[in-house]
Design an enzyme around this catalytic site. Sequence first.
Site, PDB file in Angstrom:
ATOM      1  N   SER A 205       0.811  -1.227   0.000  1.00 44.31           N
ATOM      2  CA  SER A 205       0.000   0.000   0.000  1.00 44.31           C
ATOM      3  C   SER A 205       0.837   1.266   0.000  1.00 44.31           C
ATOM      4  O   SER A 205       0.296   2.364   0.192  1.00 44.31           O
ATOM      5  CB  SER A 205      -0.894   0.007   1.250  1.00 44.31           C
ATOM      6  OG  SER A 205      -0.076   0.009   2.426  1.00 44.31           O
ATOM      7  N   PHE A 206       2.133   1.135  -0.221  1.00 46.50           N
ATOM      8  CA  PHE A 206       3.103   2.229  -0.068  1.00 46.50           C
ATOM      9  C   PHE A 206       2.634   3.550  -0.663  1.00 46.50           C
ATOM     10  O   PHE A 206       2.769   4.613  -0.041  1.00 46.50           O
ATOM     11  CB  PHE A 206       4.422   1.803  -0.721  1.00 46.50           C
ATOM     12  CG  PHE A 206       5.462   2.884  -0.828  1.00 46.50           C
ATOM     13  CD1 PHE A 206       6.248   3.233   0.261  1.00 46.50           C
ATOM     14  CD2 PHE A 206       5.677   3.546  -2.033  1.00 46.50           C
ATOM     15  CE1 PHE A 206       7.218   4.220   0.165  1.00 46.50           C
ATOM     16  CE2 PHE A 206       6.641   4.530  -2.150  1.00 46.50           C
ATOM     17  CZ  PHE A 206       7.418   4.874  -1.045  1.00 46.50           C
ATOM     18  N   GLY A 221       7.009  -4.326   5.256  1.00 41.17           N
ATOM     19  CA  GLY A 221       7.240  -3.933   3.877  1.00 41.17           C
ATOM     20  C   GLY A 221       7.956  -5.017   3.097  1.00 41.17           C
ATOM     21  O   GLY A 221       8.447  -6.002   3.659  1.00 41.17           O
ATOM     22  N   LEU A 271      -5.721   4.049  21.565  1.00 47.08           N
ATOM     23  CA  LEU A 271      -5.089   4.711  22.707  1.00 47.08           C
ATOM     24  C   LEU A 271      -4.906   6.204  22.512  1.00 47.08           C
ATOM     25  O   LEU A 271      -4.648   6.929  23.479  1.00 47.08           O
ATOM     26  CB  LEU A 271      -3.722   4.077  22.989  1.00 47.08           C
ATOM     27  CG  LEU A 271      -3.718   2.583  23.299  1.00 47.08           C
ATOM     28  CD1 LEU A 271      -2.303   2.079  23.508  1.00 47.08           C
ATOM     29  CD2 LEU A 271      -4.579   2.283  24.529  1.00 47.08           C
ATOM     30  N   TYR A 474       1.538 -15.513   2.500  1.00 41.47           N
ATOM     31  CA  TYR A 474       0.578 -14.508   2.035  1.00 41.47           C
ATOM     32  C   TYR A 474      -0.316 -15.160   0.983  1.00 41.47           C
ATOM     33  O   TYR A 474       0.147 -15.511  -0.101  1.00 41.47           O
ATOM     34  CB  TYR A 474       1.347 -13.331   1.438  1.00 41.47           C
ATOM     35  CG  TYR A 474       0.566 -12.075   1.175  1.00 41.47           C
ATOM     36  CD1 TYR A 474       0.753 -10.947   1.969  1.00 41.47           C
ATOM     37  CD2 TYR A 474      -0.329 -11.987   0.127  1.00 41.47           C
ATOM     38  CE1 TYR A 474       0.077  -9.769   1.717  1.00 41.47           C
ATOM     39  CE2 TYR A 474      -1.026 -10.827  -0.128  1.00 41.47           C
ATOM     40  CZ  TYR A 474      -0.821  -9.716   0.665  1.00 41.47           C
ATOM     41  OH  TYR A 474      -1.513  -8.551   0.409  1.00 41.47           O
TER      42      TYR A 474
END
Length: 580
Positions: A205-206, A221, A271, A474
């Site tokens: 998705s860079f 990455g 958070l 993957y």
Amino acid sequence: MTDVKHMKWWGWGLEGVGFHFEDKPEFAPFVKKAVGLDVSVPPVPPLSFDQLTVPPVRLSPSFEAELVAIVGEEAASTADEVRVVHTYGKSIRDLLRIRRNEIARVPDIVVYPGDEWEVQQIVDAAVAEGAVIIPFGGGSNIAGSLEPLVGETRSIVSLDLGRLNRVLAIDEYSGLARIQAGAQGPDIEEQLNAKGWTMGHFPDSFTHSTLGGWVATRSSGMQSDKYGDIADITRGLRMVRPGEIVELRPLPSTSTGPSVREMIIGSEGRLGVITEVTVQVHRQPEVREVQAYFFPTWKAGLAAMHEIAESDASPSITRVSDARESGFSLATRKASKGVSGAAQSVLMSVLKRRGWNLEEMCLSFIGYEGTASHVSYEKKLVGAIVKKHGGIGVGKGPGALYDQKKFDTPYLRDFLLDRGAAADVSETAAPWSKLQEVYDATRAAADAAYEALGVHGWIMCHLSHSYHSGACLYFTFAFVHGDDPIAQYEVVKQSIQQAFQDAGGTLSHHHGVGVEHAPWMEQDISVGGVKLMQGLFDSADPAGLFNPGKVLGPAQATPESVAALRAAAPRADVAEVPAP
């Protein structure tokens, strides 16, 4: 309006950019064989935006005016399209809902703070109002980490960090860079490269994801074998909370109790709002190349990756696709002509003479970086291991093509959706000793799900992100869907996720948890682990205002908890929270 750019509301990437197969002669036959889809059938485009039913704004005039006063009129929007863009990520479930006009709840306002102090004011105003805050980076998440909870009655603020996109400083002696959390991948590398540095973090998705998003979801990455994943790269950070800022200095290592840094990494906005990250950076390498290899079988490729991980070699990329994914990669090539086409034919003939079954052949990419002498040394080490396992090197050509096209694959999902097919991914990690078992179990589970649904489905896999003790697997899966594609998708997705757990893998290696993976958290980290994590979230955010429902699943806040948070978290003043 601001100049912050985001992906199109109905799919991946930029308007006018998409996948095309006309110059790829092997693609159509491959897809027909894999999932029974005729890609020549005219596509059915998504709805036009004016066909969507967008829920109305739920926002008091006084709260809206307060937010506008903080960021300015140009940096706040209640426009329907802006709100829809900030509703979902880009999972197949997200895209199917958008295309089917299933939008149950959207943010009521999107604000674009210009600095950390504006983030602090927005957070404090939202807490005082009892409004939900959802931090937004590039919108690329595929695990449901962005969507508002269905039935949420409180006002929802989407806090878009896109204006915070600068590299603030580089400590060249230490190899550290302070970077604002809203910087997208290309922003970061362009600014670092200009001074001779690289962060080395290149997720799929860079081009559309942000540093803050990477940290919030524990991203990895393509070159994480060399540079580490985002948890390794992150050395310090700043996070806005009600009335205060958590500041973690960029120290190389500490012995100061449980790691607050580790609590924040992967917390998905539960958070607070990450505004700045200090990361490790490296001098740009003298040489960078990606070499391609073929292995006769998946087991041979798996064994080679294991031995490379144990060796003195330290490649930046170690990736091997199974036979199915290798076939897909070869099917997406453009037509080869002249010398190139002849060379491919000769290679295939040579492999056949060696006794290879080309239907079982596996394609591998291995990356090298460093000085010319270092790269040469590592290529020799890897080459010997590849040869030992029956593999063969085929040079830089395929590797260069992989390097150029690695960020384009997500566009293929939109192409398939236009033609009635759903494709998505699930990834896991496991010890080397369990990888084959995880692989076999996952393929079997997907095939069983397809059979139960009565659909022609496909699943393929690659190994990437090698570690001393294991690696990431993957998986990509696809099928032609029926009238209820989301229900069908969930059957396949759930079967795959459960197979990960049953065979000894984790629920996700780098896509995060969101709401889609939350049902497996107890299996993944144990009931006791979930209790510890729930205790952290309850203590840090008793009213459930920060991206509620993510990581551990939805939970409703009570009026009493909202009142307690308001009393315990008065607004900070300017003196207490200086701008960085």
